[in-house]
Scaffold this motif. Structure first.
Motif, PDB file in Angstrom:
ATOM      1  N   LYS A 132      46.513  45.442  53.010  1.00  0.00           N
ATOM      2  CA  LYS A 132      46.251  44.311  52.114  1.00  0.00           C
ATOM      3  C   LYS A 132      44.944  44.511  51.360  1.00  0.00           C
ATOM      4  O   LYS A 132      44.849  44.178  50.168  1.00  0.00           O
ATOM      5  CB  LYS A 132      46.232  43.008  52.915  1.00  0.00           C
ATOM      6  N   TYR A 160      38.877  40.303  53.940  1.00  0.00           N
ATOM      7  CA  TYR A 160      39.654  41.350  54.614  1.00  0.00           C
ATOM      8  C   TYR A 160      38.740  42.375  55.291  1.00  0.00           C
ATOM      9  O   TYR A 160      39.056  42.872  56.377  1.00  0.00           O
ATOM     10  CB  TYR A 160      40.570  42.053  53.616  1.00  0.00           C
ATOM     11  N   ASP A 184      44.240  36.068  52.868  1.00  0.00           N
ATOM     12  CA  ASP A 184      45.562  35.790  52.297  1.00  0.00           C
ATOM     13  C   ASP A 184      45.504  34.611  51.329  1.00  0.00           C
ATOM     14  O   ASP A 184      46.122  34.638  50.255  1.00  0.00           O
ATOM     15  CB  ASP A 184      46.557  35.469  53.421  1.00  0.00           C
TER      16      ASP A 184
END
Length: 220
Positions: free
Chosen positions: A207, A187, A172
């Motif tokens: 994501k 990720y 993030d």
């Protein structure tokens, strides 16, 4: 008569031994008794501390669950402060700080949320609670755009079961820095380290897909 003589010799021997070692033995006994009393007293003290901390934590939970107004949030924070000042040696202190941090965050009080999370990181007894605090604090720093500080917080050692959550949070932050290649690696690591039965995997996958999917592996 022989018996009396033998008995007298034994008594004389005992007196001679006591004269030589009696004082030392007395002090050994005194030290042993003092140590036992201290150990017993410490155990009673710890038990009392734990009971009082548990009661305070229960009161804090009630205030946190109420969430009616700023007064309840003030009670939550005050309970955390009291816990840290009076019962910092108990497990309830770190639990209380996490409760206070969440209450503060929900009330848009980022400063107090950070303060409580940092307390757990600095003074927490258990690695698991310290890990939770670090991941949550990194999220608050992400919102504040303090990216370098957030990444630094996630660079330490964490229990193995938090590897997925740490990698996800790192992803993030890297996305916010527009470092997409590094974010994809983070990720993907988060997916690899997160149990397939964990519902959070779906969000991590979303994501990852949003920034171009799995990282490209270098040619062998």
């Amino acid at each position: 008569m022989a018996y009396d003589l033998e008995e007298q010799e034994q008594l004389a021997s005992i007196k001679a031994w006591w004269s030589k070692y009696g004082n030392l033995l007395t002090w050994v006994v005194i030290v042993a008794l003092a140590a036992y009393a201290a150990w017993s007293g410490w155990g009673i003290y710890q038990s009392k501390q734990s009971q009082q901390a548990a009661q305070l934590y229960e009161e804090q939970q009630k205030a946190a669950d109420a969430k009616d107004n700023a007064k309840d949030n003030a009670k939550v924070l005050r309970a955390a402060t009291d816990m840290q000042e009076k019962f910092s040696g108990t497990a309830y202190a770190q639990m209380s700080a996490l409760v206070a941090a969440k209450a503060a965050f929900d009330a848009n009080d980022a400063d107090n949320a950070k303060k409580q999370l940092q307390w757990v990181i600095d003074h927490g007894r258990d690695a698991e609670y310290k890990a939770i605090a670090a991941i949550r604090l990194a999220g608050i720093l992400l919102d504040a755009k303090a990216y370098d500080d957030a990444l630094k917080l996630l660079a330490g050692d964490f229990p193995a079961q938090f590897a997925g959550a740490v990698a996800d949070r790192r992803g993030d932050i890297l996305v916010a820095q527009d470092k997409r290649d590094e974010a994809r690696v983070a990720y993907q690591l988060a997916l690899d380290k997160t149990d397939e039965r964990n519902p959070g995997r779906q969000l991590i996958q979303l994501k990852l897909d949003a920034i171009g999917g799995a990282p490209v592996k270098a040619a062998a």
